[in-house]
Each structure stands twice: as C-alpha cells, then as structure tokens.
Scaffold this motif. Structure first.
Motif, PDB file in Angstrom:
ATOM      1  N   LEU A 591      -3.040  -8.994   1.940  1.00  0.00           N
ATOM      2  CA  LEU A 591      -3.302  -7.844   2.807  1.00  0.00           C
ATOM      3  C   LEU A 591      -3.708  -6.664   1.935  1.00  0.00           C
ATOM      4  CD1 LEU A 591      -0.314  -8.071   5.328  1.00  0.00           C
ATOM      5  CD2 LEU A 591      -2.701  -8.684   5.749  1.00  0.00           C
ATOM      6  N   ASP A 595      -1.155  -1.632   3.937  1.00  0.00           N
ATOM      7  CA  ASP A 595      -0.964  -2.308   5.224  1.00  0.00           C
ATOM      8  C   ASP A 595       0.526  -2.414   5.510  1.00  0.00           C
ATOM      9  OD1 ASP A 595      -0.752  -4.279   7.333  1.00  0.00           O
ATOM     10  OD2 ASP A 595      -2.830  -4.804   6.905  1.00  0.00           O
ATOM     11  N   CYS A 598       2.594  -5.708   5.206  1.00  0.00           N
ATOM     12  CA  CYS A 598       2.957  -6.269   3.892  1.00  0.00           C
ATOM     13  C   CYS A 598       4.345  -5.750   3.542  1.00  0.00           C
ATOM     14  CB  CYS A 598       1.932  -5.861   2.840  1.00  0.00           C
ATOM     15  SG  CYS A 598       2.197  -6.673   1.250  1.00  0.00           S
TER      16      CYS A 598
END
Length: 768
Positions: A591, A595, A598
């Motif tokens: 990711l 993000d 994550c």
C-alpha cells in the motif's frame, strides 16, 4: 598290423575324449554358493566384511590393483616360470622330489602357482593320489583360464592366517593400507606369508615373519630384481604390527547395501574418515541418551547426492538399545519436519508470501483440534515467523487451503513416501506428524532446498545415476532455505551472504516418541533422529533439546574438514524470480505511504512479484472477507449508501479470530468510523459476522472409549449483543458467548446461535 596302427592312431583321440569327459564330470569348483563379500569406500577402504560359510573374508583385487613390487616378489620367489609353464613345471617337481628323497622329509613341494591355486580351490590330502588330483586341477585351470585369471585367483585365495584370504584382505588387516601402496618390505612379507600363514602371522610371531621376509628380500637382491640399496633399506624395517584391523565401519549401511547390490566387492559412496568420526560421536552420545534410546545420523553431499555418512544406531552391539535396528530406514512420525514443504508449495501456488498474515489461534477441524508445542497461541504471525518458531496452527491453516491429498501426492512424486495406517486417508494431521516417514527419504527431499527446488535421490554407490525430480520452484526453495537459516529479512545483493549458513528444522512426534533435526549447509544435508526404536515415549525428549545438539556437532565436524582441506564452498545467489518488497497487514499487499489501511508494514521477499491477499481460514468472515466497504460523509462519519454525498471507502479489518490478540485501537469497533446520527448506516454493516467454533458443520463426533457421556464446549465469535442457543430447535439455558453441550443419544444434531442483530450461525453434527 593294421589293427594295431589303428589303435595307436585312435589312442590320442581316446585320451582327449577321456580328458574331455573328466573335465565335464569334475568341473573346476570356481563358483561359491555363499562367497565372502566386502563393502568398501570409493577410495577402496574396507568398511564391513561378510564372511563366507567358513568364516573367511576377502578383499577382491585385480592385477592392476596390486603393487608391482608384490607381483615381482611373488613370482620371483614362488614361480619364476609362471608365464611359460603349462601349469606344472616338471623341473621343479623333479628337483623337489630329489631334495625330499635326500633329506628324508619334505623340503619343498615343487608346486607352481597354478598348482597352489588348484589346491586352494579343491583341497586334497598330501598323498600320491592327492598330488595327482592337484596336477589334474592345475591342467584344468590352464585349459580354461588365462594366466592373468589364474594369478588373480591366487591373489584372492592365498591364505594369510586365521580367516584372511587374499593379498587385499591381508594388506588392509595387517598393514592398514591398500595393496597398491605396498613398500618393498611389505611386498616381501606378504609374498612369503602364504607358505606358512599360521606359523608366520606377523601380528603373533613378528620375529618369524621378519626372518622369512628378509629371506625373500635377499633373494630379490641376489637375482637382481631389486637394487641392493632398496633391499638394504627394507631389511632395516622391523616387523611389528598391531593386532589385525578388521573392517568394522558402517555395519547397518553395509547390510542395507549388500541386500541391494550383487558382487563380492561393493563400492559405496561413504567417506571412511567421516564415518569413523560419526560412529565415535554416536558412542560418546550413547551414555547421555535415555535408557533404551538410540539415534541415527545421515550425511549427504547435496551437490552429488552421495551418502557420505550413515549411522543407523547408537551401538550395533547394544541389544538394550535395539542396536541391530537401522533407524535411517525405519518408518517414524516426522513431527514438524514436513512444515517447510507446505510453505514452499503454497508460495508456488500464490496462496501466501513470506510475510503473509497467518493465524495462530485455537481452531477445531472436525474432531481434530491441534495445539502448539508450548500450549500457547500467538495470534497474528507471518509465514516466516510461523516456520522459524514451528507453530502448528498456521501450518494447518495453509495445509487446509492447499489440500492434504495434493500435498501428499506432490511429496510422493519427488520420492518422499508418507505412510498411513490401513484404510487411512491423508488429513490435516500429516503436517504435525500424522503419517510415517523415513530419515533417508526426508533427507533426500530436503536436498530440494539446496538443489534449486529439485529433490535428488540418494546415491549409495558411485554407479548410481544422479536422479532428481522437481519438488518446488527455484525461488520457493531459495526463500524457504533462507528463512530456515534465519535470513528472512531481505537484504541488498551486496550484503546478502552468498554462502548460506546452517539452515535447520526440528520435529517432535506425538508423545515425545521421535526427535528430529534436519540441517542444510553449503555442501551437505544432515539428518538426525533420536528416540526409542520400540516407539515408547521418552518424557522431555524433543527436537530442539535432543536432536539439534547432535546436528551442531556433526556440522562442526564437517566444517572442520572443509577448513582443513580448504574446500571452496558452493554459493547460493538470489534467483531472478525473488525480489524484495514491503507489504502491509492486515491485507497482505503493498500500500502507498500514508494509507490508513496499512496497520503494520513488513519487508519481505516475494516470488514472481506475487502479493496474494491475506489467507483466511475456511468458515471465517462469512462471505465478506476482511475488506469492509463503508460510506462516509464529509465529516468522516459512516452513513448509508444512499445518503447525500456519500463516498465509498474500503476499510481493511483484521481477521475476526485475531481480535483477542489485538490492541484495542486495532479491533473492529475502533477501526470503523463512528456512525452518523442524521443518516446512519444499516445495522448489518456495523455487526461483525457471527461464527461458531468448537464443532464444524457436518462433523462426526465420537465418544471416548468406555464412556457414554460427551461434553462439547461451543464458543461464538463476532456478532452483537446477547446470544440465544438452540439445539434441535429447543432453547438452551445459556445466553453468553459459549455453551456446553452434553448430548446423550446418538444421532444427528443441529445447533443454532442467534444474536441481537438477527444473525444466525448453524452447525450440524452427528454423534456416534
């Protein structure tokens, strides 16, 4: 007159016919029903001998395997006209007869080497009739065999005292060396010993043996065969020998090989020096083993697949430890030794990668409920951590996804045959030792991790072809080996060790019956087993404590040999199919930075750049998985999908069974944004799926032997609020997250759990 001439003409033909008939009626006794056999190394060192029915053992040799010095001494001392006479030397016979008549007793026999071979093949009394029989056999030998064949027979049949026959056996037993490496003094000694093998035995009568040897040496100088300087130096060597050195290495290996191979001299791939060290190690360890316990050790050069060391028991002479049982070929429960294979297969199938999120949580698979060795659970773990720590539940989870039958068939195709009880089928239990396996087959299969994914077949003799079969991809084998060598974290190629250190895996079977350790070095695969051959449990015996110390000692022996001989070690560079990456939990895929899905970032190796999503166990998360789509308003609150300006967003949630091991901030209640008061989402979106654990749908449950009652503890996960439990439609007096069932009658049952959100979970089972 004509009749007389006819008789005279026919007499030679008649004589030839009689000789031909006699040869057919009394053929040469060249073949033995149970010949003496010997197992040797590639270098010719004898390991173990199998005597014939008379207790005689030999070390077969050909002319080019014997020192020319010995042949010179033998022929010049015993039979100078060997290559020219027809088997009988009439001059020698007449000379010996004249010497015997003058002395009044036997001074010399006048026998040629051919006649001596005849007497060795067909012993006879020392009478005139016996002498004629010897002459006849000598003529037969010359008739049927070449001079080279006759001399070879002598080399292998001449008596050297006690149970020794042949110059090869004598050279190894008395001198501890190959007959190719004889000195002048050695050659003279061995040339004269057959004249009186019992009286001249050098280990018992060194002075007699030296006097006889010196007589041969002086004759060799007198006849100009050897130089005076060579003979003078040889005369100064004393004859003093230690007791006879009988071949006593690798008895169980030799027995195994002799059952497989024909011939009187079986050449093996063993290394005599290493074998001697391993057997000494086994004897030293014997006193530390529990009572009636044994051990087995196997060392294989994984480049050539030649077996270099084979110890089948702690001590073959110790009956209390079943020393005669070869545990290298015995079928035992492998414990956790099979785990690297299921992870390698799953890598190739794209089910997981080394950093995949697996679940080390309690689970029940029908009537099978595995646990870990330490009886605890760790919640979320990566594949590499699960392999290094040999956790059980993650391995079962991966095998469940891959398939036990498929796993068994793939191993069998590469030469690792798992054994099951009659009528038993491969099940999830095989990954924890629920099948039988042999140490030699396990070691052969482990060679795939060093041979770029191809499992080689063990070679016991140099003539065995190098056979191998694909077991997994080169990349998967490389990754698993690096994990087992504690190198799971990716490094740049410039920092990555090209020579892999010792990679190892342990195993402990149910009830502490078997302890295993299998290691892979840059050059060798090492297998160790310890336990009781009769299968009795040994309390406190497990792979790390019992087998790994032995593995480390063997590795130290091998590394010392490598360093002393300055052998270049093979390298294992990273295959092009293996790359490094960073993935995120709980999704298991890469990711971008920042993000919010994550929750934990891990560096890992990838195979073919494959990033499979997190593997879920069967029956988990209903049909939603861990990706929860939600709709948010501008304030970031959850709203219904049809609310104004609703924006869809996927939220990755940790698998539900991991909730008890997560921080409060990582659990589902905290991960999902708060609901909007003005346009709330549908209730179903907020509720975790309701699951039942403790009995699976369609399970067959059996009572313990001798008991009529059965107690089943059932637990629910997920859901919302209060629980109601129904058994065959009847409401049970339980409202918590768990219930204990105590069904009495055999038959089919249906268990239903209901929560406040209206979700239901059903499990049907049959009680037998």
């Amino acid at each position: 007159m004509r009749r007389r001439w006819l008789w005279l003409a026919a007499l030679p033909l008649l004589l030839m016919l009689m000789l031909w008939s006699a040869d057919r009626l009394w053929p040469l006794p060249l073949r033995e029903v149970h010949p003496a056999r010997v197992v040797v190394t590639e270098a010719g060192v004898p390991l173990w001998r199998f005597a014939d029915e008379n207790g005689i053992w030999r070390y077969p040799v050909s002319l080019n395997e014997v020192s020319p010095r010995y042949l010179e001494a033998l022929l010049n001392y015993e039979d100078r006209w060997f290559w020219k006479h027809p088997g009988v030397n009439p001059f020698s016979v007449l000379r010996a007869a004249w010497q015997d008549l003058r002395a009044g007793h036997v001074v010399s026999g006048g026998s040629t080497l051919t006649m001596q071979v005849a007497r060795l093949l067909d012993p006879h009394p020392r009478t005139p009739g016996g002498k004629l029989r010897q002459l006849w056999r000598a003529l037969q030998l010359e008739w049927h065999l070449s001079k080279t064949d006759i001399l070879t027979l002598y080399l292998n049949r001449a008596p050297f005292g006690g149970t020794l026959q042949g110059v090869g056996a004598a050279s190894w037993a008395y001198l501890g060396k190959s007959p190719e490496r004889l000195s002048y003094a050695d050659a003279a000694l061995l040339a004269v010993l057959p004249q009186a093998p019992s009286r001249l035995r050098p280990d018992r009568w060194p002075q007699r043996a030296q006097a006889a040897r010196d007589k041969v040496l002086r004759r060799m100088a007198k006849e100009g065969v050897w130089s005076d300087r060579q003979v003078k130096e040889s005369l100064q060597e004393p004859v003093w020998l230690a007791p006879r050195q009988m071949p006593q290495l690798a008895p169980l290996f030799a027995r195994h090989l002799a059952q497989r191979e024909a011939g009187v001299k079986i050449v093996s791939t063993l290394d005599a020096a290493l074998q001697r060290q391993l057997e000494a190690l086994a004897l030293n360890l014997k006193s530390r083993l529990p009572a009636r316990s044994s051990l087995a050790m196997l060392v294989v050069d994984h480049q050539s697949m030649k077996v270099r060391g084979w110890v089948g028991s702690a001590d073959i002479d110790d009956d209390s430890r079943f020393g005669h049982v070869d545990m290298v070929t015995a079928v035992r429960s492998p414990g956790s030794v099979l785990k690297p294979f299921i992870y390698g297969f799953a890598l190739d199938d794209g089910l997981i990668h080394p950093a995949s999120l697996l679940q080390d949580v309690p689970r029940r698979f029908g009537d099978y409920r595995p646990g870990n060795f330490d009886s605890g659970f760790n919640g979320p773990v990566s594949m590499s951590e699960a392999l290094v720590r040999s956790l059980n539940l993650p391995a079962v989870q991966v095998l469940e996804a891959y398939g036990p039958r498929r796993f068994t068939g793939r191993l069998r195709n590469a030469g690792l045959q798992l054994r099951f009880p009659p009528a038993a089928e491969p099940s999830l239990a095989i990954i924890l030792g629920g099948a039988g396996a042999r140490l030699d087959e396990l070691v052969a299969a482990y060679s795939a991790f060093a041979r770029h994914g191809r499992a080689g077949q063990l070679r016991l003799t140099p003539q065995d072809p190098l056979l191998e079969r694909p077991l997994m991809s080169q990349g998967a084998a490389w990754i698993i080996r690096r994990i087992l060598a504690n190198e799971a974290q990716p490094l740049p190629d410039s920092s990555l060790p090209q020579t892999v250190p010792l990679a190892w895996k342990t195993g402990t079977s149910y009830g502490y019956r078997d302890a295993w350790a299998i290691g892979i070095t840059a050059q060798y695969v090492i297998g160790v087993w310890t336990g009781r051959p009769d299968g009795t449990p040994v309390a406190g015996q497990f792979g790390f404590a019992s087998a790994v110390p032995v593995l480390n000692q063997i590795n130290n022996l091998l590394q010392a040999g490598v360093q002393s001989q300055r052998i270049a070690q093979p390298v294992d560079p990273r295959p092009a199919s293996v790359t490094s990456a960073a993935i995120c939990w709980p999704g298991g895929q890469a990711l971008p930075a920042g993000d919010t899905n994550c929750r934990r970032r891990l560096a890992t190796w990838l195979l073919d750049n494959s990033e499979p999503p997190t593997l879920l166990a069967q029956g988990q998360e209903s049909n939603q998985g861990i990706v929860r789509p939600v709709w948010l308003n501008k304030k970031g609150e959850r709203v219904a999908a049809d609310c104004p300006e609703a924006i869809k967003k996927d939220v990755l949630l940790w698998p539900l069974p991991l909730e008890p091991w997560l921080l409060a901030s990582e659990r589902r209640a905290a991960r999902l944004p708060p609901a909007s008061a003005s346009c709330p989402p549908m209730q179903a979106e907020d509720v975790a799926p309701l699951l039942i654990s403790g009995v699976s749908d369609g399970a067959i449950v059996k009572r313990l032997p001798g008991q009529t009652a059965l107690s089943l503890r059932i637990v629910s996960q997920g859901g919302q609020g209060r629980r109601w439990w129904f058994l065959n439609g009847d409401l049970l007096e339980a409202s918590g997250n768990s219930v204990t069932l105590m069904p009495q009658k055999s038959g089919e049952y249906q268990l239903v759990a209901l929560d406040e959100a209206g979700q239901t979970a059903v499990a049907r089972f049959t009680l037998q």
